[in-house]
Scaffold this active site. Sequence first.
Site, PDB file in Angstrom:
ATOM      1  N   ASP A 182      -9.586  -9.726   8.554  1.00  0.00           N
ATOM      2  CA  ASP A 182      -9.248  -8.309   8.157  1.00  0.00           C
ATOM      3  C   ASP A 182     -10.347  -7.024   8.476  1.00  0.00           C
ATOM      4  O   ASP A 182      -9.668  -6.188   8.920  1.00  0.00           O
ATOM      5  CB  ASP A 182      -8.835  -8.350   6.869  1.00  0.00           C
ATOM      6  CG  ASP A 182      -8.046  -6.927   6.384  1.00  0.00           C
ATOM      7  OD1 ASP A 182      -7.180  -6.738   7.434  1.00  0.00           O
ATOM      8  OD2 ASP A 182      -8.004  -6.474   5.262  1.00  0.00           O
ATOM      9  N   GLY A 187      -0.482 -20.223  18.255  1.00  0.00           N
ATOM     10  CA  GLY A 187      -1.641 -20.810  18.779  1.00  0.00           C
ATOM     11  C   GLY A 187      -1.807 -20.683  20.313  1.00  0.00           C
ATOM     12  O   GLY A 187      -2.884 -20.485  21.016  1.00  0.00           O
ATOM     13  N   SER A 218      -1.565  -4.035  10.039  1.00  0.00           N
ATOM     14  CA  SER A 218      -1.529  -4.880   8.792  1.00  0.00           C
ATOM     15  C   SER A 218      -0.251  -5.708   9.357  1.00  0.00           C
ATOM     16  O   SER A 218       0.719  -5.213   9.633  1.00  0.00           O
ATOM     17  CB  SER A 218      -1.251  -4.183   7.620  1.00  0.00           C
ATOM     18  OG  SER A 218      -2.300  -3.706   7.124  1.00  0.00           O
ATOM     19  N   HIS A 250     -10.940  -2.220  11.175  1.00  0.00           N
ATOM     20  CA  HIS A 250      -9.801  -2.946  10.750  1.00  0.00           C
ATOM     21  C   HIS A 250      -9.711  -4.197  11.643  1.00  0.00           C
ATOM     22  O   HIS A 250      -8.839  -4.286  12.620  1.00  0.00           O
ATOM     23  CB  HIS A 250      -8.547  -2.140  10.590  1.00  0.00           C
ATOM     24  CG  HIS A 250      -7.451  -2.930   9.992  1.00  0.00           C
ATOM     25  ND1 HIS A 250      -6.101  -2.385  10.200  1.00  0.00           N
ATOM     26  CD2 HIS A 250      -7.565  -3.799   9.119  1.00  0.00           C
ATOM     27  CE1 HIS A 250      -5.315  -3.344   9.208  1.00  0.00           C
ATOM     28  NE2 HIS A 250      -6.082  -3.913   8.649  1.00  0.00           N
ATOM     29  N   TYR A 306      -1.338  -3.461  -6.928  1.00  0.00           N
ATOM     30  CA  TYR A 306      -1.087  -4.239  -5.606  1.00  0.00           C
ATOM     31  C   TYR A 306      -2.668  -4.238  -4.544  1.00  0.00           C
ATOM     32  O   TYR A 306      -3.241  -3.225  -4.672  1.00  0.00           O
ATOM     33  CB  TYR A 306      -0.169  -3.356  -4.698  1.00  0.00           C
ATOM     34  CG  TYR A 306      -0.171  -4.163  -3.420  1.00  0.00           C
ATOM     35  CD1 TYR A 306       0.477  -5.269  -3.264  1.00  0.00           C
ATOM     36  CD2 TYR A 306      -0.799  -3.380  -2.299  1.00  0.00           C
ATOM     37  CE1 TYR A 306       0.199  -5.915  -1.744  1.00  0.00           C
ATOM     38  CE2 TYR A 306      -0.832  -3.889  -1.048  1.00  0.00           C
ATOM     39  CZ  TYR A 306      -0.264  -5.139  -0.766  1.00  0.00           C
ATOM     40  OH  TYR A 306      -0.256  -5.636   0.636  1.00  0.00           O
ATOM     41  N   ARG A 358       1.967 -12.202  -0.756  1.00  0.00           N
ATOM     42  CA  ARG A 358       0.705 -12.454  -0.275  1.00  0.00           C
ATOM     43  C   ARG A 358      -0.149 -13.734  -1.035  1.00  0.00           C
ATOM     44  O   ARG A 358       0.378 -13.988  -2.030  1.00  0.00           O
ATOM     45  CB  ARG A 358      -0.131 -11.220  -0.560  1.00  0.00           C
ATOM     46  CG  ARG A 358       0.160 -10.005   0.098  1.00  0.00           C
ATOM     47  CD  ARG A 358      -0.654  -9.763   1.266  1.00  0.00           C
ATOM     48  NE  ARG A 358      -0.172  -8.646   2.188  1.00  0.00           N
ATOM     49  CZ  ARG A 358      -0.725  -8.338   3.365  1.00  0.00           C
ATOM     50  NH1 ARG A 358      -1.940  -8.568   3.536  1.00  0.00           N
ATOM     51  NH2 ARG A 358      -0.136  -7.114   3.848  1.00  0.00           N
ATOM     52  N   LYS A 398      -9.871  -2.357   1.311  1.00  0.00           N
ATOM     53  CA  LYS A 398      -9.421  -0.954   2.349  1.00  0.00           C
ATOM     54  C   LYS A 398     -10.432   0.277   1.781  1.00  0.00           C
ATOM     55  O   LYS A 398     -10.840   0.905   2.440  1.00  0.00           O
ATOM     56  CB  LYS A 398      -8.106  -0.762   2.215  1.00  0.00           C
ATOM     57  CG  LYS A 398      -7.357  -1.975   2.652  1.00  0.00           C
ATOM     58  CD  LYS A 398      -7.598  -2.466   4.114  1.00  0.00           C
ATOM     59  CE  LYS A 398      -7.115  -3.771   4.378  1.00  0.00           C
ATOM     60  NZ  LYS A 398      -5.879  -3.999   5.510  1.00  0.00           N
ATOM     61  N   ASN A 410       6.512  -8.722   1.921  1.00  0.00           N
ATOM     62  CA  ASN A 410       4.905  -8.318   1.785  1.00  0.00           C
ATOM     63  C   ASN A 410       4.273  -9.456   0.958  1.00  0.00           C
ATOM     64  O   ASN A 410       3.392  -8.962   0.328  1.00  0.00           O
ATOM     65  CB  ASN A 410       4.511  -6.936   1.753  1.00  0.00           C
ATOM     66  CG  ASN A 410       3.218  -6.899   1.926  1.00  0.00           C
ATOM     67  OD1 ASN A 410       2.381  -7.041   2.874  1.00  0.00           O
ATOM     68  ND2 ASN A 410       2.516  -5.887   1.025  1.00  0.00           N
ATOM     69  N   CYS A 452       0.438  -7.885  11.431  1.00  0.00           N
ATOM     70  CA  CYS A 452       0.781  -8.152  12.737  1.00  0.00           C
ATOM     71  C   CYS A 452       0.054  -9.430  13.434  1.00  0.00           C
ATOM     72  O   CYS A 452      -0.446  -9.472  14.720  1.00  0.00           O
ATOM     73  CB  CYS A 452       0.271  -6.780  13.750  1.00  0.00           C
ATOM     74  SG  CYS A 452       1.335  -5.473  13.602  1.00  0.00           S
ATOM     75  N   ARG A 509       0.833  -1.271  -0.115  1.00  0.00           N
ATOM     76  CA  ARG A 509      -0.027  -0.050  -0.201  1.00  0.00           C
ATOM     77  C   ARG A 509       0.816   1.193  -0.010  1.00  0.00           C
ATOM     78  O   ARG A 509       2.049   1.145   0.519  1.00  0.00           O
ATOM     79  CB  ARG A 509      -1.198  -0.218   1.214  1.00  0.00           C
ATOM     80  CG  ARG A 509      -2.061  -0.853   1.065  1.00  0.00           C
ATOM     81  CD  ARG A 509      -2.951  -0.782   2.301  1.00  0.00           C
ATOM     82  NE  ARG A 509      -2.495  -1.208   3.306  1.00  0.00           N
ATOM     83  CZ  ARG A 509      -2.017  -0.795   4.257  1.00  0.00           C
ATOM     84  NH1 ARG A 509      -1.983   0.571   4.329  1.00  0.00           N
ATOM     85  NH2 ARG A 509      -1.517  -1.274   5.411  1.00  0.00           N
TER      86      ARG A 509
HETATM   87  O1  SAT Z   1      -2.940  -4.688   0.752  1.00  0.00           O
HETATM   88  S1  SAT Z   1      -4.084  -4.878   2.033  1.00  0.00           S
HETATM   89  O2  SAT Z   1      -4.434  -3.481   2.520  1.00  0.00           O
HETATM   90  O3  SAT Z   1      -5.131  -5.330   1.539  1.00  0.00           O
HETATM   91  C1  SAT Z   1      -3.272  -5.617   3.074  1.00  0.00           C
HETATM   92  C2  SAT Z   1      -3.225  -4.830   4.438  1.00  0.00           C
HETATM   93  O4  SAT Z   1      -2.211  -4.086   4.335  1.00  0.00           O
HETATM   94  O5  SAT Z   1      -3.809  -5.215   5.366  1.00  0.00           O
HETATM   95 MN    MN Z   2      -5.546  -5.125   6.887  1.00  0.00          MN
END
Ligand code: SAT
Ligand code: MN
Length: 581
Positions: free
Chosen positions: A276, A490, A249, A227, A198, A365, A207, A363, A251, A70
């Site tokens: 999310d 866990g 994000s 979020h 992205y 995904r 988002k 990052n 975490c 992002r």
């Molecule tokens: O790229 S996203 O914003 O969907 C993932 C994130 O940063 O939480």
């Molecule tokens: Mn997120």
Amino acid sequence: MNTRLKALSDWVAEVAKLTQPERIHWCDGSESEYQTFVAEMLESGDLIELNQDNYPGCYLHRSDPNDVARVEHLTYVCTSRQEDAGPNNNWMAPAQAKQMMLDFYAGCMKGRTLYVIPYCMGPLGSPFARYGVELTDSTYVAANMYLMTRMGKPALEHIEQTGSFIKGLHSVGELDPDRRFIMHFPEELTIMSYGSGYGGNALLGKKCHALRIASYQARTEGWLAEHMLIVGIESPEGETSYLACAFPSACGKTNLAMLIPPEHYKGWKVWTLGDDIAWMHLDDEGQLRAVNPEAGYFGVVPGTNRKTNPNAFDTITHDTIFTNVAVTADNDPWWEDKDGGEPVIDWRGRPFDAKKGPAAHPNSRFTVTAKNNPSYSSLAEAPEGVPISALVFGGRRRELAPLVYQAKSWAHGVLVGASVASETTAAATGKVGVVRRDPMAMKPFCGYNFGDYWQHWLSFEERAAKLPEIFHVNWFRRDADGNFLWPGFGENLRVLKWIIDRCEQRVDAVEQPIGYLPKPADIDVEGLDVSPDTLAQLLAVDVSQWSEELAHIDEYLQSFGSRVPEQLLAEHGKVKAAFAD
Ligand code: SAT
Ligand code: MN
């Protein structure tokens, strides 16, 4: 035009005139349509087939190396008055922003396909569901929207019935970082995105719609767009408690949402509702209920393995699009801490060379439908959502924040949320590991002034019959040598159990100025390598570190000027006074 809704066909015609695509494709959301997208991308090189024996239905996408996260500095909220966007957002006057974007869009889809993607956020037909249409020239975006949202014919039918939808226009443009902007016009329910393919910049349902635009709408309509992951914890007695947890994000939201109970937690089950985003409404009885607007996961790949998150690992072994991972000699996807295999080609498609950096992008995904998740809750599609017992805030802090504490009241909990700070991660461009304030983990996502947002949060107290308890957690405390004090993953269930016991008033706690902390004996560490001394460190409140933190929070709240609710400042005053006692 493939719709009887004039507002939609007029808009598509207008965008086509501006962007001049070669053809227009109206997405029906079928499996066969998805397979066509995949075939086209295999042909164009946008997707690479992975080993289909080991990873059936899995593909790799390599993004432009300049387009991997992002871009918060290029993301704007364009309200007519700047103070409505607040110091927490970049702002540009709507007319200026629109003109700039229209100039970018002129002729940008020449030779490309314009995909019309009608989508639904939330269970189809739910009173809490909201609808949008994304127009994009990216097949990758269309395929990701298929996995992440309920897109296609049923969504279009609903939009035609109600006539209302969020307009999102997206073009990858030239993927030039100097011609890249993500613009939101909440007053007009419109999104314009240019120059990035992205996830968070391009999958506009996520988002842009489900957080920035939705949070703006939620304020005027009396609900919350957050979020947050949503998870159900079922005890051996068959009692399920639902928690909604906000972490920035990268975490561990996906890990927590898919958690597998530790071995000696026999009979416990964990159900994923969302990983999310949570949309939360008060029901007729004044109970806060949550739905997940999404239908899939766009999760961080590195670190996922059979030990840390077996559910996520299983989820992504088939029918998954990987973005920016490495590959092995067997053409399997590979990432750091995958345990097993060796990278041969890195995320950029170069022979792997450890000197040039990690094999998978930090990052990188996965995109996958929620239906792949073995722990997907049967209530995830329930139109009325699930009742929330606890709201949990957290961040990535090597120091200061204890493992867990509970707010003393709703208003104090809003302060706890507003005071969240966390170390930055690779999910956004910029420096990693810098502590920044990230209220409610919404810093990059709140579509309006944080001062007004906190006031909106506070307003729930008088409207609700019984509000959830509010907690703060920190899984990321480290010792002087940089080792994590808490095992995480866990084992976090041990902390969630304390949270649930507090909600049910089954356990008492120690009152501290920052909130209620567990008695050490009430955090179950059986079978863990956590000594009583370590546990004491995890639960310690260091007065001198906290007085520094309180001063930072003060300064931060004051930066919102007259928009900060008096009640929030009063709550902060109470914490300061308690330390002074
Ligand atoms: O790229 S996203 O914003 O969907 C993932 C994130 O940063 O939480
Ligand atoms: Mn997120």
